[in-house]
Scaffold this motif. Structure first.
Motif, short mmCIF file in Angstrom:
data_model
loop_
_atom_site.label_atom_id
_atom_site.label_comp_id
_atom_site.label_asym_id
_atom_site.label_seq_id
_atom_site.Cartn_x
_atom_site.Cartn_y
_atom_site.Cartn_z
N GLU A 1 0.65 -1.17 0.00
CA GLU A 1 -0.13 -0.19 -0.09
C GLU A 1 0.88 1.15 0.04
O GLU A 1 0.56 2.21 -0.51
N LEU A 2 1.91 1.30 0.62
CA LEU A 2 3.00 2.37 0.51
C LEU A 2 3.33 2.41 -0.65
O LEU A 2 3.73 3.62 -1.22
N ALA A 3 3.84 1.51 -1.58
CA ALA A 3 4.13 1.59 -2.63
C ALA A 3 3.24 2.01 -3.74
O ALA A 3 3.28 3.05 -4.72
N GLU A 4 1.87 1.84 -3.46
CA GLU A 4 0.85 2.28 -4.21
C GLU A 4 0.83 4.09 -3.78
O GLU A 4 0.44 4.56 -4.70
N LEU A 5 0.68 4.29 -2.71
CA LEU A 5 0.88 5.89 -2.49
C LEU A 5 1.97 6.49 -3.03
O LEU A 5 1.80 7.50 -3.73
N ALA A 6 3.00 5.92 -3.30
CA ALA A 6 4.35 6.47 -3.86
C ALA A 6 3.76 6.41 -5.46
O ALA A 6 4.24 7.43 -6.20
N ARG A 7 3.37 5.50 -5.93
CA ARG A 7 2.80 5.49 -7.35
C ARG A 7 1.68 6.75 -7.54
O ARG A 7 1.83 7.18 -8.68
N MET A 8 0.82 6.82 -6.55
CA MET A 8 -0.23 7.91 -6.74
C MET A 8 0.63 9.27 -6.86
O MET A 8 0.13 10.13 -7.69
N SER A 9 1.72 9.48 -6.03
CA SER A 9 2.22 10.78 -6.22
C SER A 9 3.12 10.92 -7.65
O SER A 9 3.07 12.27 -8.05
N VAL A 10 3.43 9.94 -8.01
CA VAL A 10 4.00 9.89 -9.42
C VAL A 10 3.28 10.32 -10.37
O VAL A 10 3.19 11.41 -11.30
N ARG A 11 1.85 9.55 -10.44
CA ARG A 11 1.00 9.92 -11.32
C ARG A 11 0.47 11.20 -11.31
O ARG A 11 -0.26 11.82 -12.07
N GLY A 12 0.33 11.81 -9.99
CA GLY A 12 -0.23 13.09 -9.69
C GLY A 12 0.47 14.30 -10.13
O GLY A 12 0.23 15.37 -10.24
N SER A 13 1.86 13.92 -10.58
CA SER A 13 2.97 14.99 -10.80
C SER A 13 2.85 15.39 -11.90
O SER A 13 2.41 15.03 -12.82
N GLY A 14 3.63 16.77 -12.31
CA GLY A 14 3.94 17.32 -13.18
C GLY A 14 5.17 16.87 -14.06
O GLY A 14 5.62 17.47 -14.86
N ALA A 15 5.80 15.94 -13.33
CA ALA A 15 7.06 15.19 -13.96
C ALA A 15 7.03 14.94 -15.38
O ALA A 15 6.10 14.31 -15.73
N PRO A 16 8.14 14.99 -16.07
CA PRO A 16 8.36 14.42 -17.39
C PRO A 16 7.95 12.84 -17.39
O PRO A 16 8.22 12.20 -16.66
N ASP A 17 7.52 12.47 -18.93
CA ASP A 17 7.27 11.17 -18.73
C ASP A 17 8.48 10.36 -18.16
O ASP A 17 8.34 9.09 -17.93
N ALA A 18 9.62 10.59 -18.90
CA ALA A 18 10.89 9.69 -18.55
C ALA A 18 11.04 9.47 -16.93
O ALA A 18 11.68 8.60 -16.62
N VAL A 19 10.96 10.75 -16.37
CA VAL A 19 11.20 10.72 -14.77
C VAL A 19 10.04 9.86 -14.29
O VAL A 19 10.30 9.00 -13.19
N ARG A 20 8.59 9.77 -14.71
CA ARG A 20 7.76 9.09 -14.23
C ARG A 20 8.03 7.84 -14.25
O ARG A 20 7.87 6.76 -13.46
#
Length: 349
Positions: free
Chosen positions: A310-329
């Motif tokens: 579940e913590l890993a999923e929280l981390a994934r959610m933070s990445v998906r919601g970010s404005g990071a470039p696709d390569a960083v995601r």
């Protein structure tokens, strides 16, 4: 079953940090050092009583919080102070396992010192690039308008942010006391930002209830909502947030520090997560609240019983919601999978 002594290390979990204010990211030691260098007297609450006792659910409490924040902002007098703040913020993110930092700044707060809005934003962007080069942590900027100022000021900031979309600015926000400015008053500014491809990330649902969050969705077409925790008071709104994939930037220690909830146990983190809401854990202003990003994940683990999956999923959610470039995601999501696939460590820190 995993135990705290055998769980995976949270500082090695790749993650994105989406809710961190510029001044509030400052290290306390840096605040004290810069205040001494510039001859600025710090109140006892920012020295001996740090982190200060805060409760901002009433006007008097918010005024005190804002006063302390403004005093902290006043120690940033020179360009080198800005470079130092961002370098240290990136170092702290690196230590926390962050692979993307989205830091929010209102250039208006520094424009008088640094030759205007444009020069201020360019200074912050250059400092962010230098910090990224020094630490390897990619940084995007959120230009954030102030709810307590005139909506025309927000439009000016949106036009400024538009000029730097794709050049370091990735999102547009709206902060300060949500009791003093309705979302609809800032619709024009957010329309400018969204047309430039910037994410919409206003604050809402912290000091006010579900209506505040609903207005962020209806009037500002929010991709993310800063805090948003009081959406839990309206089950239909929670369902809408989950269905639309809107990310709530939840800052546990901030919510307790400001009196939104009396205890960490009262925070609806588990309820929102189990309802399918996208969540990005954040720190808000560690300068005033103390704990940084790893501690927010530790709270999820130790207070709310989140498993490592579940913590890993929280981390994934933070990445998906970010404005990071696709390569960083892509790199971060791959790293999260690798973290979860690895065996637990005895350290568990």
């Amino acid at each position: 079953m995993e135990t705290p002594t055998s769980a995976r290390r949270l500082d090695r979990l790749p993650k994105a940090h989406l809710h961190l204010h510029f001044t509030g990211s400052m290290r306390h030691s840096t605040l004290v050092e810069l205040a001494e260098e510039h001859g600025i007297h710090l109140p006892q609450a920012l020295v001996e009583e740090w982190p200060p006792r805060l409760r901002a659910t009433d006007e008097r409490g918010w005024f005190r919080f804002q006063r302390l924040y403004d005093i902290a902002r006043s120690v940033l007098r020179r360009p080198e102070d800005v470079y130092r703040l961002l370098r240290e913020a990136a170092e702290d993110e690196l230590a926390a396992g962050s692979g993307w930092l989205e830091i929010q700044v209102d250039p208006s707060g520094y424009a008088a010192l640094f030759d205007g809005l444009t020069a201020t934003l360019e200074l912050v962007l250059d400092a962010a690039r230098a910090a990224e080069e020094a630490t390897g942590v990619p940084i995007g900027l959120m230009v954030a308008a102030n709810r307590t100022r005139h909506p025309m000021d927000a439009r000016a900031l949106a036009r400024l942010a538009r000029q730097y979309a794709g050049r370091g600015v990735v999102s547009f926000g709206l902060n300060n006391d949500e009791r003093r400015g309705r979302a609809r008053e800032f619709e024009a500014a957010f329309r400018i930002a969204r047309r430039a491809g910037l994410l919409s990330a206003p604050h809402g649902g912290e000091l006010l209830g579900p209506r505040s969050v609903r207005e962020c969705l209806d009037d500002l077409d929010a991709d993310r909502v800063g805090h948003g925790v009081r959406a839990v008071e309206d089950p239909h709104l929670v369902e809408r947030i989950a269905t639309q994939g809107v990310t709530l930037e939840i800052c546990p220690t901030s919510n307790v520090g400001l009196g939104v909830f009396q205890k960490l146990e009262h925070l609806p983190l588990r309820r929102l997560f189990d309802s399918g809401v996208q969540i990005a854990l954040g720190t808000d202003d560690p300068l005033l609240f103390g704990p940084r990003l790893v501690e927010q994940y530790r709270i999820a683990r130790e207070v709310f019983g989140f498993s490592d999956a579940e913590l890993a999923e929280l981390a994934r959610m933070s990445v998906r919601g970010s404005g990071a470039p696709d390569a960083v995601r892509k790199e971060l999501l791959s790293g999260i999978d690798a973290w979860l696939a690895a065996p637990p460590e005895r350290d568990g820190s």
